[in-house]
Design a protein around this motif. Structure first.
Motif, short mmCIF file in Angstrom:
data_model
loop_
_atom_site.label_atom_id
_atom_site.label_comp_id
_atom_site.label_asym_id
_atom_site.label_seq_id
_atom_site.Cartn_x
_atom_site.Cartn_y
_atom_site.Cartn_z
N ASP A 1 0.83 -1.16 -0.14
CA ASP A 1 0.13 0.08 -0.09
C ASP A 1 1.10 1.28 0.08
N SER A 2 1.03 1.86 -1.08
CA SER A 2 1.67 3.10 -1.17
C SER A 2 1.68 4.18 -0.30
N PHE A 6 4.63 3.64 3.34
CA PHE A 6 5.88 4.59 3.17
C PHE A 6 5.49 5.81 3.63
N LEU A 194 -0.28 12.00 -3.68
CA LEU A 194 -0.44 10.58 -3.87
C LEU A 194 -1.72 9.89 -3.44
N ASN A 198 -4.05 7.96 -6.25
CA ASN A 198 -4.20 6.73 -5.89
C ASN A 198 -5.89 6.48 -6.21
#
Length: 298
Positions: A1-2, A6, A194, A198
């Motif tokens: 899961d980005s 992170f 992000l 997403n």
């Protein structure tokens, strides 16, 4: 899961993605391509560097936005995919400007449009997809992330170092010579970007069924825990077709025979049938030893 796995540091640069075509394709612009695809449904195809890669998602977004449906031909990397377009194995693909530019200049690829919001200075006469009246915006981007739960002070220090390098004249010159735009966003800006990216591309992934295809690919790599089901069979057949299509080492008759045989073996319940099917995938170098062991255990 980005997002979960992170800590964002910085989006360092953005790269134009180009809509590329084999020069023999009748369409010479985005409107002509859309008209051709609608007039000949199911005939055109597009290459990618593999299922679920950025350039695959880019074309699925293009399909959704324009209302056309081109067949996906996944290659083992963007470079082989681009070679496939030049060879006439595939009709189209999206790829980054730096990789494509030499082949565009040599006449081996035709650029139809820039995927992003702005034209590129390296090809100033090339319009964007959006200039054709299509609501489309897709660019490649590069970023730096840190492990989850990295202290904000450390992420900020990393960002400051990156921003300092990106601000140097020699770095700007090096990047701009490849059509790449330095950015250097803050961790907070990157986090917002992000989440938005997403959310936007999740709709494409779901609509195109890429999540199921990815799950099947994971099982065939020996990394999955789920039972073998129809998705895995479909993915295996897709891998077989792609292998044959991209390498041309079997005729159509041989391809169909192999597909039928593999499907029959995968549908068998006894372990011996599964081992035989996996053996064929191993022979074609589509399944590593870890995957073979996982199937044998099942």
């Amino acid at each position: 899961d980005s997002i979960r796995d992170f800590s964002p540091v910085s989006v360092t640069a953005a790269m134009p993605m180009l809509l590329l075509a084999n020069p023999a394709l009748a369409a010479k612009s985005v409107p002509e391509l859309v008209a051709l695809a609608k007039a000949q449904p199911g005939k055109l195809n597009f290459a990618s560097g593999g299922t679920g890669t950025g350039i695959h998602v880019a074309f699925e977004l293009f399909n959704m936005t324009t209302g056309i449906k081109l067949t996906h031909v996944p290659y083992k990397g963007a470079a082989p995919g681009m070679m496939g377009v030049m060879a006439g194995e595939a009709d189209l693909m999206f790829n980054g400007l730096p990789s494509a530019l030499p082949f565009i200049k040599a006449g081996r690829l035709r650029a139809l449009a820039v995927g992003g919001a702005r034209r590129t200075p390296l090809l100033p006469a090339l319009p964007t997809v959006a200039e054709s009246g299509i609501s489309f915006d897709y660019s490649g981007w590069f970023a730096v992330v840190a492990p989850a739960r990295t202290a904000p002070a450390i992420a900020a220090r990393l960002h400051d170092a990156l921003a300092n390098v990106l601000a140097r004249a020699e770095m700007k010159e090096q990047l701009s010579g490849q059509g790449i735009e330095p950015i250097g966003s803050t961790p907070a800006q990157f986090a917002v970007f992000l989440r938005e990216e997403n959310s936007r591309l999740e709709k494409v992934v779901v609509a195109a069924g890429l999540r199921q295809a990815h799950a099947a690919a994971v099982v065939h790599q020996g990394c999955g825990q789920g039972a073998i089901d129809g998705h895995d069979i479909d993915h295996a057949l897709l891998q077989i077709r792609t292998h044959i299509f991209t390498r041309g080492n079997r005729g159509l008759k041989g391809q169909k025979m192999l597909e039928v045989e593999l499907a029959q073996l995968l549908h068998q319940d006894e372990p011996q049938g599964l081992r035989a099917a996996v053996g064929q995938l191993v022979d074609l170098k589509m399944l590593g030893c870890a995957g073979r062991q996982r199937f044998d255990e099942r």
